[in-house]
Design an enzyme around this catalytic site. Sequence first.
Site, PDB file in Angstrom:
ATOM      1  N   LEU A 179       0.874  -1.175   0.000  1.00 47.56           N
ATOM      2  CA  LEU A 179       0.000   0.000   0.000  1.00 47.56           C
ATOM      3  C   LEU A 179       0.908   1.221   0.000  1.00 47.56           C
ATOM      4  O   LEU A 179       1.941   1.226   0.669  1.00 47.56           O
ATOM      5  CB  LEU A 179      -0.884   0.044   1.258  1.00 47.56           C
ATOM      6  CG  LEU A 179      -2.065  -0.923   1.373  1.00 47.56           C
ATOM      7  CD1 LEU A 179      -2.759  -0.719   2.716  1.00 47.56           C
ATOM      8  CD2 LEU A 179      -3.062  -0.733   0.240  1.00 47.56           C
ATOM      9  N   ASP A 180       0.522   2.267  -0.737  1.00 52.77           N
ATOM     10  CA  ASP A 180       1.287   3.509  -0.684  1.00 52.77           C
ATOM     11  C   ASP A 180       1.341   4.015   0.757  1.00 52.77           C
ATOM     12  O   ASP A 180       0.438   3.753   1.558  1.00 52.77           O
ATOM     13  CB  ASP A 180       0.634   4.585  -1.557  1.00 52.77           C
ATOM     14  CG  ASP A 180       0.673   4.242  -3.039  1.00 52.77           C
ATOM     15  OD1 ASP A 180       1.532   3.431  -3.433  1.00 52.77           O
ATOM     16  OD2 ASP A 180      -0.159   4.779  -3.789  1.00 52.77           O
ATOM     17  N   ARG A 181       2.376   4.774   1.051  1.00 48.98           N
ATOM     18  CA  ARG A 181       2.565   5.287   2.408  1.00 48.98           C
ATOM     19  C   ARG A 181       1.326   6.021   2.930  1.00 48.98           C
ATOM     20  O   ARG A 181       0.927   5.856   4.086  1.00 48.98           O
ATOM     21  CB  ARG A 181       3.778   6.227   2.437  1.00 48.98           C
ATOM     22  CG  ARG A 181       4.081   6.767   3.819  1.00 48.98           C
ATOM     23  CD  ARG A 181       5.243   7.742   3.784  1.00 48.98           C
ATOM     24  NE  ARG A 181       5.524   8.217   5.126  1.00 48.98           N
ATOM     25  CZ  ARG A 181       6.413   9.144   5.416  1.00 48.98           C
ATOM     26  NH1 ARG A 181       7.117   9.696   4.451  1.00 48.98           N
ATOM     27  NH2 ARG A 181       6.617   9.528   6.654  1.00 48.98           N
TER      28      ARG A 181
ATOM     29  N   ARG B 118      -5.118   5.993  -8.003  1.00 47.68           N
ATOM     30  CA  ARG B 118      -4.873   7.442  -7.965  1.00 47.68           C
ATOM     31  C   ARG B 118      -4.773   8.024  -9.380  1.00 47.68           C
ATOM     32  O   ARG B 118      -5.315   9.098  -9.661  1.00 47.68           O
ATOM     33  CB  ARG B 118      -3.602   7.722  -7.158  1.00 47.68           C
ATOM     34  CG  ARG B 118      -3.730   7.304  -5.700  1.00 47.68           C
ATOM     35  CD  ARG B 118      -2.384   7.227  -4.998  1.00 47.68           C
ATOM     36  NE  ARG B 118      -1.743   8.543  -4.909  1.00 47.68           N
ATOM     37  CZ  ARG B 118      -0.517   8.722  -4.427  1.00 47.68           C
ATOM     38  NH1 ARG B 118       0.200   7.671  -4.015  1.00 47.68           N
ATOM     39  NH2 ARG B 118      -0.002   9.940  -4.365  1.00 47.68           N
TER      40      ARG B 118
END
Length: 322
Positions: free
Chosen positions: A148-150, A250
């Site tokens: 998962l992205d930060r 995104r």
Amino acid sequence: MTKQNEKIINSSVKMLTISEDESGQRIDNYLLAKLKGVPKSLIYRIVRKGEVRVNKGRIKPEYKLQTGDVVRIPPVRVAEKNDAPISKNLNKVAALENQILFEDDCLIILNKPSGIAVHGGSGLNFGVIEALRALRPEARFLELVHRLDRDTSGILLIAKKRSALRNLHEQLRVKTVQKDYLALVRGQWQSHIKVIQASLLKNELSSGERIVRVSEQGKPSETRFSIEERYINATLVKASPVTGRTHQIRVHTQYAGHPIALDDKYGDKDFDKQMNELGLNRLFLHAFSIRFEHPKNGETLRFNASLDHQMKAILQKLRESK
């Protein structure tokens, strides 16, 4: 004799026999797990110099271990690090314990908070894996099943056995894992946009920042969308990625003309300012649901991770302003 400001990671030669659960992984990854705190550059150096041996022979860093292989690991010393950054994160480590949704002998399912990287690195010395290793020092194996992205929160799978990791990676490969996200996007999402198929290409800017854009030269990617709730100037959508490209949801929402709130790479400054004024200070993207088969018994499992307090509060304010 140990030099001042050096730490001994491995004090003597070790001869380790590879178990069935450990087989199939590269020697460099195996050593990184065994020699915690040793930089990759040093791992490659001791492999290249022949200090690490498998079955008494020299190997390359990409060598894949087999059951029964005997690995020679030499004594290793590294420079002492300042532990202050870790101590600053002790409260985050403790908080992660409360975010564990499920745990057994095969896996951990975590509701990852926003703002924590899954792995230390890129200037960060603290991540989910490092925190879990601190919480579970007895665990011999802890590896991410996916990422998962930060700044994205929500469900994250961590394997506690190599066999579980292999099984879950295969489920991801054949696309039998169902992952669903909630995203708050700008404007009124159009009902007819149910699937976005747009190839994505990764680029690295001169600053080193990674950015992804839609390009015919990129890799095929697909996300399914449905509307959860409409507001005056925003929409809460459910996004279900069919493929798992970097920053996929995104970039796909941006491509559709509806960027996600507080997205510092692909967002809209005016929309972000409006959301800031309502109290939002994080990316509104949350992995809220996952369905997969348990790697050991094949049972179908489904888990949900609730939105954090800030996200719930923002949605309530948007409802009240309708």
